[in-house]
Design a protein around this motif. Structure first.
Motif, PDB file in Angstrom:
ATOM      1  N   PHE A  36       4.989   1.994   0.930  1.00  0.00           N
ATOM      2  CA  PHE A  36       4.076   1.984   1.715  1.00  0.00           C
ATOM      3  C   PHE A  36       3.207   0.517   2.030  1.00  0.00           C
ATOM      4  O   PHE A  36       3.263  -0.127   0.974  1.00  0.00           O
ATOM      5  N   GLN A  38      -0.724  -0.837   2.495  1.00  0.00           N
ATOM      6  CA  GLN A  38      -2.112  -0.366   2.686  1.00  0.00           C
ATOM      7  C   GLN A  38      -2.905  -1.631   2.778  1.00  0.00           C
ATOM      8  O   GLN A  38      -3.064  -2.444   1.996  1.00  0.00           O
ATOM      9  N   LEU A  44      -2.601   4.432   4.286  1.00  0.00           N
ATOM     10  CA  LEU A  44      -1.348   3.961   3.978  1.00  0.00           C
ATOM     11  C   LEU A  44      -0.351   4.061   5.185  1.00  0.00           C
ATOM     12  O   LEU A  44      -0.402   5.043   5.918  1.00  0.00           O
ATOM     13  N   LEU A  89       2.657  -0.119  -2.030  1.00  0.00           N
ATOM     14  CA  LEU A  89       2.442   1.004  -3.038  1.00  0.00           C
ATOM     15  C   LEU A  89       4.001   1.644  -2.840  1.00  0.00           C
ATOM     16  O   LEU A  89       4.689   1.856  -1.652  1.00  0.00           O
ATOM     17  N   PHE A 102       2.758   8.129  -6.750  1.00  0.00           N
ATOM     18  CA  PHE A 102       2.620   6.737  -6.451  1.00  0.00           C
ATOM     19  C   PHE A 102       2.495   5.968  -7.573  1.00  0.00           C
ATOM     20  O   PHE A 102       1.880   6.484  -8.580  1.00  0.00           O
ATOM     21  N   LYS A 104       0.338   2.196  -8.595  1.00  0.00           N
ATOM     22  CA  LYS A 104      -0.813   1.687  -8.229  1.00  0.00           C
ATOM     23  C   LYS A 104      -0.808   0.559  -7.442  1.00  0.00           C
ATOM     24  O   LYS A 104      -1.675   0.011  -6.916  1.00  0.00           O
ATOM     25  N   ARG A 107      -0.874  -5.964  -4.929  1.00  0.00           N
ATOM     26  CA  ARG A 107      -1.835  -6.827  -4.015  1.00  0.00           C
ATOM     27  C   ARG A 107      -1.181  -7.902  -3.675  1.00  0.00           C
ATOM     28  O   ARG A 107      -1.086  -8.865  -4.388  1.00  0.00           O
TER      29      ARG A 107
ATOM     30  N   GLN B  37      -8.377   7.722  -4.368  1.00  0.00           N
ATOM     31  CA  GLN B  37      -7.960   6.551  -4.920  1.00  0.00           C
ATOM     32  C   GLN B  37      -9.035   5.800  -5.531  1.00  0.00           C
ATOM     33  O   GLN B  37     -10.170   5.667  -5.079  1.00  0.00           O
ATOM     34  N   THR B  38      -8.629   5.201  -6.785  1.00  0.00           N
ATOM     35  CA  THR B  38      -9.689   4.309  -7.397  1.00  0.00           C
ATOM     36  C   THR B  38      -8.708   3.354  -7.954  1.00  0.00           C
ATOM     37  O   THR B  38      -7.707   3.252  -8.123  1.00  0.00           O
ATOM     38  N   MET B  39      -9.571   2.255  -8.487  1.00  0.00           N
ATOM     39  CA  MET B  39      -8.916   0.911  -8.876  1.00  0.00           C
ATOM     40  C   MET B  39      -8.490   1.277 -10.281  1.00  0.00           C
ATOM     41  O   MET B  39      -7.133   1.014 -10.594  1.00  0.00           O
ATOM     42  N   ARG B  41      -7.170   4.353 -11.580  1.00  0.00           N
ATOM     43  CA  ARG B  41      -6.187   5.519 -11.523  1.00  0.00           C
ATOM     44  C   ARG B  41      -5.254   5.425 -10.379  1.00  0.00           C
ATOM     45  O   ARG B  41      -4.458   6.005 -10.417  1.00  0.00           O
ATOM     46  N   GLY B  42      -5.493   4.473  -9.524  1.00  0.00           N
ATOM     47  CA  GLY B  42      -4.657   4.413  -8.196  1.00  0.00           C
ATOM     48  C   GLY B  42      -4.763   5.722  -7.384  1.00  0.00           C
ATOM     49  O   GLY B  42      -5.784   6.153  -7.453  1.00  0.00           O
ATOM     50  N   LEU B  43      -3.755   5.828  -6.981  1.00  0.00           N
ATOM     51  CA  LEU B  43      -3.596   7.021  -5.669  1.00  0.00           C
ATOM     52  C   LEU B  43      -3.347   8.565  -6.428  1.00  0.00           C
ATOM     53  O   LEU B  43      -2.154   8.481  -6.981  1.00  0.00           O
ATOM     54  N   PHE B  91      -8.466  10.161   0.533  1.00  0.00           N
ATOM     55  CA  PHE B  91      -7.539  10.185   1.679  1.00  0.00           C
ATOM     56  C   PHE B  91      -6.988  11.647   2.247  1.00  0.00           C
ATOM     57  O   PHE B  91      -6.745  12.317   0.944  1.00  0.00           O
ATOM     58  N   GLN B 104       4.872  10.945   5.158  1.00  0.00           N
ATOM     59  CA  GLN B 104       3.423  11.432   5.289  1.00  0.00           C
ATOM     60  C   GLN B 104       2.689  10.378   6.106  1.00  0.00           C
ATOM     61  O   GLN B 104       2.833   9.112   5.890  1.00  0.00           O
ATOM     62  N   PHE B 106      -1.033   8.967   6.796  1.00  0.00           N
ATOM     63  CA  PHE B 106      -2.377   9.109   6.217  1.00  0.00           C
ATOM     64  C   PHE B 106      -3.529   8.769   7.067  1.00  0.00           C
ATOM     65  O   PHE B 106      -3.439   8.090   8.122  1.00  0.00           O
ATOM     66  N   GLY B 107      -4.695   9.346   6.759  1.00  0.00           N
ATOM     67  CA  GLY B 107      -5.889   9.094   7.373  1.00  0.00           C
ATOM     68  C   GLY B 107      -6.578   7.752   7.056  1.00  0.00           C
ATOM     69  O   GLY B 107      -5.968   7.313   6.067  1.00  0.00           O
TER      70      GLY B 107
END
Lengths: 112, 115
Positions: A36, A38, A44, A89, A102, A104, A107, B37-39, B41-43, B91, B104, B106-107
């Protein structure tokens, strides 16, 4: 429990360079794997999906490979452009009725 | 189709307040997912629904979190009471089937800040 790791966390390259993003997963018995993209402040967008029986998928300048036995996938971006700058991702699905797990993300910054 | 729609796009609230996030999936999709999603822990997958029925909520962090899907075109994620550690981007995603070739969608996410 499936775990997905992406290294490096961040990458900066000059425009025009070919590059490879890496993804590894702990349980090799996967159903499929997706890459994906982002963009900042956005959701995503799916780039490529590889089924477990496939070795690679291509879309334009993107090529994703899958090596189930080693638990690895790579996303190859040819002739990178500043517009490729985003977070990429990797996600795996363990079976036909389980959701995605997923990493992390990496970037990517492509410098003009 | 307009894609997955989420509201609000941004939410700033104070600790202890109730927060409700909303999602409208793509018409015809039978799966709906809520992620955080956080820096650090990721998604993370919080919960997902199939045909409006919750299938797996093992990712919901605490009883303060609840999600509902009263019909095929609407879902909510509620946090009550909210805490600063709930600050993240939430999300919503939807898909037609779980293991099909289709992915999937995503919004745009709701950026939540709890002060």
């Amino acid at each position: 429990k499936q775990e997905v790791t992406q290294i490096p966390a961040a990458l900066s390259v000059p425009e025009g360079e070919n590059l490879v993003l890496n993804c590894s997963f702990t349980d090799s018995a996967i159903y499929n794997l997706q890459w994906f993209r982002q963009d900042p402040g956005k959701g995503l967008t799916s780039l490529l999906l590889i089924q477990s029986s496939q070795r690679e998928q291509t879309s334009g300048r993107l090529n994703a490979s899958l090596d189930k036995s080693s638990g690895r996938s790579t996303l190859y971006i040819a002739a990178s452009q500043p517009g490729d700058s985003a977070t990429y991702l990797c996600a795996v699905r363990n079976s036909g009725n389980t959701p995605l797990v997923f990493g992390k993300g990496t970037r990517l910054s492509v410098i003009a | 189709d307009a894609g997955v729609i989420q509201s609000p796009r941004h939410e700033v609230t104070e600790m202890g307040q109730e927060v409700t996030l909303r999602c409208k999936p793509i018409s015809g999709h039978d799966y709906l997912f809520w992620y955080r999603q956080t820096m650090m822990r990721g998604l993370e997958l919080l919960i997902y629904f199939n045909n409006n029925v919750p299938i797996d909520d093992s990712g919901m962090p605490e009883d303060r979190f609840s999600a509902k899907m009263p019909n095929a075109s609407f879902s909510t994620l509620k946090i009550q009471p909210s805490e600063p550690r709930d600050s993240a981007v939430y999300f919503c995603a939807s898909s037609f089937g779980l293991a099909r070739q289709e992915t999937q969608y995503f919004g745009p996410g709701t950026r939540l800040l709890v002060l």
